[in-house]
Design a protein around this motif. Sequence first.
Motif, short mmCIF file in Angstrom:
data_model
loop_
_atom_site.label_atom_id
_atom_site.label_comp_id
_atom_site.label_asym_id
_atom_site.label_seq_id
_atom_site.Cartn_x
_atom_site.Cartn_y
_atom_site.Cartn_z
N HIS A 62 0.90 -1.37 0.13
CA HIS A 62 0.02 -0.01 -0.07
C HIS A 62 0.86 1.31 0.11
O HIS A 62 0.25 2.38 0.58
CB HIS A 62 -1.04 0.25 1.20
CG HIS A 62 -1.83 -1.26 1.18
ND1 HIS A 62 -2.76 -1.74 0.59
CD2 HIS A 62 -1.55 -2.17 2.40
CE1 HIS A 62 -3.11 -2.82 0.82
NE2 HIS A 62 -2.53 -3.05 2.05
N ASN A 81 -0.64 -3.40 -4.06
CA ASN A 81 -1.34 -2.28 -4.21
C ASN A 81 -0.84 -0.83 -4.03
O ASN A 81 -1.27 0.04 -3.23
CB ASN A 81 -2.57 -2.41 -2.96
CG ASN A 81 -3.99 -1.61 -3.34
OD1 ASN A 81 -4.06 -1.37 -4.32
ND2 ASN A 81 -4.28 -0.92 -2.00
N ALA A 84 -2.65 3.06 -4.97
CA ALA A 84 -4.04 3.14 -5.06
C ALA A 84 -4.70 4.63 -4.62
O ALA A 84 -4.06 5.23 -3.71
CB ALA A 84 -4.71 2.09 -3.84
N ASN A 105 -1.46 -0.71 -8.43
CA ASN A 105 -3.00 -0.38 -8.50
C ASN A 105 -2.98 0.85 -9.85
O ASN A 105 -3.00 1.95 -9.63
CB ASN A 105 -3.48 0.21 -7.50
CG ASN A 105 -5.05 0.46 -7.71
OD1 ASN A 105 -5.60 0.65 -8.59
ND2 ASN A 105 -5.73 -0.03 -6.55
#
Length: 143
Positions: A62, A81, A84, A105
């Motif tokens: 992330h 990810n 994102a 992402n």
Amino acid sequence: KIIIRPPKTAADGFKSEANVIVGNVCLYGATSGTAYFRGIGAERFCVRNSGVTAVIEGIGDHGCEYMTGGRTIILGPTGRNFAAGMSGGIAYVLDESNNFAGKCNKSMVDLLPVENTKDLDFLKNTLEDFVQCTGSEVAQRIL
């Protein structure tokens, strides 16, 4: 300027690029300045970054979520990810394993090679400073 690096007393052969040096949500909501990390960041590195310039040798899942500004240079692997909700700023990711596209992402970002002279100059100057401040062998190898 924030500089985080392993202690000078670290054992011979210590590989900063294989060790976590900062924890989750490091630089969450950062608005300005420069931050250098000789090592890996855990999850959610540079989330909501709106203005800081950061250099790190790898990150967890992330990374750069909801980033709106600033620049992040990642000299190693990322988790899943990445980017994102990223609506601004620039993330430069060194993809030596050629697997970053599958971890990113891409709903709001494009993956492009670095070809612009301004970007190349920025990267060179920033990595030279990063090496000077941290002694990063990873960045030295890239330069």
